[in-house]
Scaffold this motif. Structure first.
Motif, mmCIF file in Angstrom:
data_model
loop_
_atom_site.group_PDB
_atom_site.id
_atom_site.type_symbol
_atom_site.label_atom_id
_atom_site.label_comp_id
_atom_site.label_asym_id
_atom_site.label_seq_id
_atom_site.Cartn_x
_atom_site.Cartn_y
_atom_site.Cartn_z
ATOM 1 N N LEU A 119 -4.650 6.434 13.895
ATOM 2 C CA LEU A 119 -4.991 5.252 14.737
ATOM 3 C C LEU A 119 -6.604 4.937 14.492
ATOM 4 N N GLN A 120 -6.869 3.584 14.588
ATOM 5 C CA GLN A 120 -8.134 2.942 14.319
ATOM 6 C C GLN A 120 -8.441 2.033 15.218
ATOM 7 N N PRO A 121 -9.727 2.172 16.111
ATOM 8 C CA PRO A 121 -9.929 1.383 17.543
ATOM 9 C C PRO A 121 -10.064 -0.241 16.845
ATOM 10 N N GLY A 122 -9.413 -1.015 17.792
ATOM 11 C CA GLY A 122 -9.601 -2.470 17.445
ATOM 12 C C GLY A 122 -8.398 -2.814 16.367
ATOM 13 N N ASP A 123 -7.831 -2.364 15.808
ATOM 14 C CA ASP A 123 -7.162 -2.767 14.467
ATOM 15 C C ASP A 123 -5.722 -2.605 15.115
ATOM 16 N N ILE A 124 -5.157 -3.773 15.803
ATOM 17 C CA ILE A 124 -4.027 -3.701 16.467
ATOM 18 C C ILE A 124 -2.801 -3.728 15.456
ATOM 19 N N GLY A 125 -2.880 -4.680 14.305
ATOM 20 C CA GLY A 125 -2.044 -4.662 13.482
ATOM 21 C C GLY A 125 -1.897 -3.393 12.632
ATOM 22 N N GLY A 126 -2.944 -2.844 12.272
ATOM 23 C CA GLY A 126 -2.969 -1.536 11.619
ATOM 24 C C GLY A 126 -2.387 -0.332 12.269
ATOM 25 N N ASN A 127 -2.719 -0.574 13.468
ATOM 26 C CA ASN A 127 -2.282 0.557 14.372
ATOM 27 C C ASN A 127 -0.793 0.565 14.873
ATOM 28 N N LEU A 128 -0.274 -0.489 14.670
ATOM 29 C CA LEU A 128 1.249 -0.779 14.904
ATOM 30 C C LEU A 128 1.786 -0.356 13.498
ATOM 31 N N GLY A 129 1.302 -0.567 12.315
ATOM 32 C CA GLY A 129 1.757 0.093 11.175
ATOM 33 C C GLY A 129 1.791 1.648 11.201
ATOM 34 N N ALA A 130 0.553 2.061 11.677
ATOM 35 C CA ALA A 130 0.410 3.607 11.587
ATOM 36 C C ALA A 130 1.494 4.322 12.664
ATOM 37 N N VAL A 131 1.732 3.388 13.797
ATOM 38 C CA VAL A 131 2.828 4.260 14.686
ATOM 39 C C VAL A 131 4.122 4.143 14.062
ATOM 40 N N TRP A 182 11.663 8.100 2.673
ATOM 41 C CA TRP A 182 11.496 6.918 1.793
ATOM 42 C C TRP A 182 11.112 5.433 2.793
ATOM 43 N N ALA A 183 11.537 5.649 3.939
ATOM 44 C CA ALA A 183 11.471 4.570 4.961
ATOM 45 C C ALA A 183 10.122 4.615 5.316
ATOM 46 N N GLY A 184 9.485 5.850 5.767
ATOM 47 C CA GLY A 184 7.890 6.003 6.114
ATOM 48 C C GLY A 184 7.172 5.606 4.869
ATOM 49 N N ALA A 185 7.539 5.847 3.528
ATOM 50 C CA ALA A 185 6.436 5.367 2.555
ATOM 51 C C ALA A 185 6.684 3.904 2.332
ATOM 52 N N ILE A 186 7.862 3.183 2.496
ATOM 53 C CA ILE A 186 7.619 1.762 2.381
ATOM 54 C C ILE A 186 7.006 1.279 3.518
ATOM 55 N N ALA A 187 7.020 1.853 4.708
ATOM 56 C CA ALA A 187 6.320 1.112 5.746
ATOM 57 C C ALA A 187 4.794 1.306 5.336
ATOM 58 N N GLN A 188 4.474 2.577 4.968
ATOM 59 C CA GLN A 188 2.956 2.783 4.794
ATOM 60 C C GLN A 188 2.437 1.591 3.367
ATOM 61 N N MET A 189 3.293 1.453 2.387
ATOM 62 C CA MET A 189 2.878 0.584 1.444
ATOM 63 C C MET A 189 2.987 -0.936 1.921
ATOM 64 N N ALA A 190 3.887 -1.213 2.831
ATOM 65 C CA ALA A 190 3.983 -2.616 3.478
ATOM 66 C C ALA A 190 2.775 -3.012 4.224
ATOM 67 N N PHE A 191 2.211 -1.895 4.921
ATOM 68 C CA PHE A 191 0.849 -2.183 5.422
ATOM 69 C C PHE A 191 -0.372 -1.993 4.715
ATOM 70 N N LEU A 192 0.049 -1.616 3.440
ATOM 71 C CA LEU A 192 -1.271 -1.507 2.779
ATOM 72 C C LEU A 192 -2.091 -0.283 3.275
ATOM 73 N N ARG A 193 -1.462 0.660 3.549
ATOM 74 C CA ARG A 193 -2.071 1.864 4.049
ATOM 75 C C ARG A 193 -2.592 2.712 3.076
ATOM 76 N N SER A 194 -3.814 3.451 2.854
ATOM 77 C CA SER A 194 -4.036 4.334 1.953
ATOM 78 C C SER A 194 -3.373 5.444 2.371
ATOM 79 N N PRO A 195 -3.170 6.547 1.215
ATOM 80 C CA PRO A 195 -2.576 7.848 1.246
ATOM 81 C C PRO A 195 -3.629 8.588 2.199
ATOM 82 N N THR A 196 -2.777 9.495 3.032
ATOM 83 C CA THR A 196 -3.555 10.183 4.000
ATOM 84 C C THR A 196 -2.641 11.550 3.984
ATOM 85 N N PRO A 197 -3.292 12.501 4.862
ATOM 86 C CA PRO A 197 -2.773 13.726 5.184
ATOM 87 C C PRO A 197 -1.423 13.889 5.667
ATOM 88 N N THR A 198 -1.119 12.687 6.475
ATOM 89 C CA THR A 198 0.214 12.685 7.161
ATOM 90 C C THR A 198 1.292 12.621 5.862
#
Length: 384
Positions: free
Chosen positions: A32-44, A69-85
């Motif tokens: 989660l990132q403070p103030g990033d509503i769209g990014g936080n929805l993708g993170a959840v 695979w669904a989680g990886a697709i969601a990560q790529m759809a929101f253009l999130r960087s690779p993380t320890p998750t």
């Protein structure tokens, strides 16, 4: 469509669910990132899918792989960087190889290779890189190989665990089969001993009882002698049966193990039953045969005499031992009733044949003219 879940122990299921829940809580705090509503929805969404994949990695590896695979697709759809998750993906690939069905097993391998390609392409697209220079191509190749190696390492580790588990299961099954075979052989041996002891003793008792009944009116002394023989035979049989029953309860106990030294007692019982028994030993034994051979010979002789006592047309039986340097031959001959069926496959004959075969020899039991003859040949292992 019903999903078939793998049977897990209660503690395994609890551990997986608790671990997935703790992982989700820690991951959502990191993502989660403070103030990033769209990014936080993708993170959840991303964290929820990977936490579910982690929970299903052993319970149903196929579902776990689909959720990953669904989680990886969601990560790529929101253009999130690779993380320890993303470490969950390695656990899921391991689960497909270690616990999955055959189809899931190979789907895990395909996902390892395909995932490496997808990761490489995603990083290129997300970074806006254009491959024009040799060094850029080398970087792309490095990303492809490193991600592919990591994914395949997880999958191969699971495959090795799967192979070890199957080998262990096969070894346990083989040991169980061997133990069952040994137990069955022991039951057959005890049943064979029980048949030999009880059948012979009852045949003698019946013959003596019939003789005593007819002789009682004319010769009371003969009846008394017959009753004495019945008593001693029954007592001996009872002792042997008790030993066999003890052996059934405690496998380490020894059953009755007669030897050739007991043959004269056997002869005496048969003669006391009214049999005209002729014995011959030619040639005589040069050395004492092994205990296994002695036991086999005694039991074969006992069963052959019992059959002669039961089925013989008269009371004449001849027994011949022939001791040779490398083998011993036994023959038991008695007159059979005229027109009697050549019954050579009863339990007694089967037991005699098994005893001969276990001692390394052969046995035949068949009519010869007016007689029924049992012939056994057993090796004694003294040839030079």
């Amino acid at each position: 469509m019903r999903i078939a879940l793998r049977p897990l122990l209660r503690y395994q299921l609890v551990v997986d669910l608790v671990a997935a829940g703790l992982f989700g809580l820690i991951a959502i705090v990191l993502e989660l990132q403070p103030g990033d509503i769209g990014g936080n929805l993708g993170a959840v969404l991303f964290v929820a899918l990977l936490a579910a994949a982690f929970a299903f990695r052993r319970l149903h590896p196929g579902v776990g792989l689909a959720l990953a695979w669904a989680g990886a697709i969601a990560q790529m759809a929101f253009l999130r960087s690779p993380t320890p998750t993303d470490v969950v993906i390695f656990a899921v690939l391991y689960g497909t190889a270690a616990y999955g069905s055959r189809r899931v097993f190979w789907a895990g391998l395909a996902s390892s290779v395909g995932g490496a390609v997808v990761v490489t392409v995603y990083l290129i697209v997300r970074g806006g890189a254009e491959v024009y220079h040799p060094q850029d191509a080398f970087a792309v190749l490095a990303v492809l190989l490193s991600s592919g190696f990591a994914f395949l390492l997880s999958w191969v580790t699971g495959a090795l665990v799967r192979t070890a588990a199957r080998a262990s299961a096969n070894a346990r099954a083989q040991r169980a089969a061997e133990e069952a075979t040994v137990a069955e052989q022991e039951r057959v041996r005890i049943a064979r001993d029980m048949h030999d002891v009880v059948a012979h003793s009852l045949a003698v008792v019946i013959a003596q009882a019939d003789g005593a009944r007819y002789a009682a009116a004319q010769d009371p002394a003969a009846a008394t002698q017959a009753l004495s023989t019945i008593s001693s035979t029954a007592r001996a049989a009872l002792t042997d049966v008790r030993l066999l029953l003890t052996q059934l309860r405690h496998s380490q106990a020894d059953g009755p193990q007669p030897a050739l030294a007991d043959v004269e007692t056997l002869y005496a019982q048969v003669r006391a039953a009214g049999v005209e028994l002729h014995t011959m030993v030619d040639p005589g034994p040069g050395v004492e045969p092994p205990a296994a051979v002695q036991l086999a010979l005694y039991r074969i002789l006992q069963e052959a005499l019992t059959n002669a006592l039961r089925h013989g047309v008269d009371r004449r039986v001849s027994v011949r031992f022939a001791w040779h340097p490398e083998r011993v031959e036994l023959s038991v001959r008695n007159r059979r009733a005229a027109g009697a069926a050549p019954t050579t496959g009863g339990h007694g004959v089967i037991g005699m044949r098994e005893r001969a075969q276990l001692a390394g020899g052969t046995l035949s039991a068949q009519p010869e003219g007016e007689d029924f003859v049992v012939r056994a040949t057993l090796p004694i292992g003294t040839s030079s």
